[in-house]
Design a protein around this motif. Sequence first.
Motif, PDB file in Angstrom:
ATOM      1  N   LEU A 168      -3.107  -3.775   4.148  1.00 56.27           N
ATOM      2  CA  LEU A 168      -3.719  -3.068   2.886  1.00 56.27           C
ATOM      3  C   LEU A 168      -2.672  -2.278   1.900  1.00 56.27           C
ATOM      4  O   LEU A 168      -2.837  -2.372   1.131  1.00 56.27           O
ATOM      5  N   THR A 169      -1.863  -1.510   3.118  1.00 53.30           N
ATOM      6  CA  THR A 169      -1.245  -0.790   2.182  1.00 53.30           C
ATOM      7  C   THR A 169       0.301  -0.993   1.104  1.00 53.30           C
ATOM      8  O   THR A 169       0.448  -0.875   0.571  1.00 53.30           O
ATOM      9  N   GLN A 170      -0.073  -2.423   1.532  1.00 58.79           N
ATOM     10  CA  GLN A 170       1.075  -3.210   0.855  1.00 58.79           C
ATOM     11  C   GLN A 170       0.139  -4.158   0.186  1.00 58.79           C
ATOM     12  O   GLN A 170       0.800  -5.429  -1.001  1.00 58.79           O
TER      13      GLN A 170
ATOM     14  N   LEU B 147      -6.029  -6.608  -2.709  1.00 52.27           N
ATOM     15  CA  LEU B 147      -6.954  -5.308  -1.505  1.00 52.27           C
ATOM     16  C   LEU B 147      -8.816  -5.068  -1.781  1.00 52.27           C
ATOM     17  O   LEU B 147      -9.476  -5.183  -0.010  1.00 52.27           O
ATOM     18  N   GLN B 148      -9.623  -5.526  -2.881  1.00 54.31           N
ATOM     19  CA  GLN B 148     -10.962  -6.139  -2.637  1.00 54.31           C
ATOM     20  C   GLN B 148     -11.279  -7.235  -2.451  1.00 54.31           C
ATOM     21  O   GLN B 148     -11.950  -7.032  -1.379  1.00 54.31           O
TER      22      GLN B 148
ATOM     23  N   GLY C  59      -2.941  -0.573  11.553  1.00 51.52           N
ATOM     24  CA  GLY C  59      -3.771   0.812  11.356  1.00 51.52           C
ATOM     25  C   GLY C  59      -2.898   1.510  10.566  1.00 51.52           C
ATOM     26  O   GLY C  59      -3.141   2.776   9.822  1.00 51.52           O
ATOM     27  N   PHE C  60      -2.516   0.589   9.325  1.00 52.40           N
ATOM     28  CA  PHE C  60      -2.005   1.556   8.059  1.00 52.40           C
ATOM     29  C   PHE C  60      -2.710   1.368   7.017  1.00 52.40           C
ATOM     30  O   PHE C  60      -4.085   0.865   6.770  1.00 52.40           O
TER      31      PHE C  60
ATOM     32  N   HIS D  25      -5.725   5.800  -0.744  1.00 52.01           N
ATOM     33  CA  HIS D  25      -6.509   4.470  -1.835  1.00 52.01           C
ATOM     34  C   HIS D  25      -7.179   3.747  -1.250  1.00 52.01           C
ATOM     35  O   HIS D  25      -8.556   2.580  -1.552  1.00 52.01           O
ATOM     36  N   VAL D  26      -6.685   2.989   0.181  1.00 55.13           N
ATOM     37  CA  VAL D  26      -7.197   2.359   0.747  1.00 55.13           C
ATOM     38  C   VAL D  26      -8.678   2.184   1.134  1.00 55.13           C
ATOM     39  O   VAL D  26      -9.783   1.435   1.264  1.00 55.13           O
ATOM     40  N   ILE D  27      -9.083   3.462   1.508  1.00 51.32           N
ATOM     41  CA  ILE D  27     -10.104   4.284   2.070  1.00 51.32           C
ATOM     42  C   ILE D  27     -10.989   4.276   1.046  1.00 51.32           C
ATOM     43  O   ILE D  27     -11.840   3.853   1.107  1.00 51.32           O
ATOM     44  N   ASP D  28     -10.874   4.723  -0.568  1.00 54.28           N
ATOM     45  CA  ASP D  28     -11.935   4.539  -1.534  1.00 54.28           C
ATOM     46  C   ASP D  28     -12.059   3.350  -1.390  1.00 54.28           C
ATOM     47  O   ASP D  28     -13.741   2.561  -2.187  1.00 54.28           O
TER      48      ASP D  28
END
Length: 267
Positions: A145-147, A154-155, A181-182, A186-189
């Motif tokens: 997701l960080t990529q 992402l959404q 695990g990444f 921003h991913v958390i939000d």
Amino acid sequence: MLFILVFGAFYISLNYFQGIPVLNYHQINDQDHNSLTLSSSEFEAQMKYLAKEGYTSITPDELADYLQYNKEVPAKSILITFDDGYKDNYINAYPILQKYHLSATIFLISDFVNTYDRYLTWDEIHEMEQGGINFEGHTMSHLVLTQAVSDAELQDQLEKSKQALEWRLGKKIQYLAYPCGFYNQHVIDFTKAAGYRAAFTINLGRDTTSSTLYSLNRIPVFGGGTHTFMHFWLRLKFTQIFDSLQNLKAFLLKTGKPSLAQLIYIP
């Protein structure tokens, strides 16, 4: 001196033996000798140990209620999780879990179900649901997701996989395991905005009432042919100690002290 020893023992027990362990598995079979695979016999030895020692397997809901509202859980609670949704979870792990009266949660890659031979089918998933296995989300296609190349991607990974699983399973999907695990803030939000109640990392550690719901720790249990029951036992019993040692090892490597870092043992 006696006071110091007693205080030290109290401090260690307070900080290193508290919290709920969340075990993290992937594949359970005797063919794939890779870092994400545990043999069936080793997995059974671990489940037998948990049952013999009086551990009670809980659900993500029970864990979240404990962390968020301090709701009571059994004294020796443990959450057993699997990432990806491999078919061998049904063939090999599921019968062993049933044998020892343990439940588990499997985080599914929604687009892989009923698509690839190595992954679960909906029929297998529904059968396992009837046997006490819980299913949650692991994105649409296991994108790190960080990529994600855009917020839209992402959404989609978070929301469309959640919607697909909810439609197929007829229940609300509230928990996510971050692929590989990444994660970052921003991913958390976006995870919060998509409607997940909590999310799991692969950070080594137990989860306590001070844990953050969107960066929950787990205890990775894999390692291919190098993994033994002793590795599992050490990680389960002394999770926080090895987490601290792992952080120290990372610090030594970062500061250019590889020879010292090599002296630190992490099972």
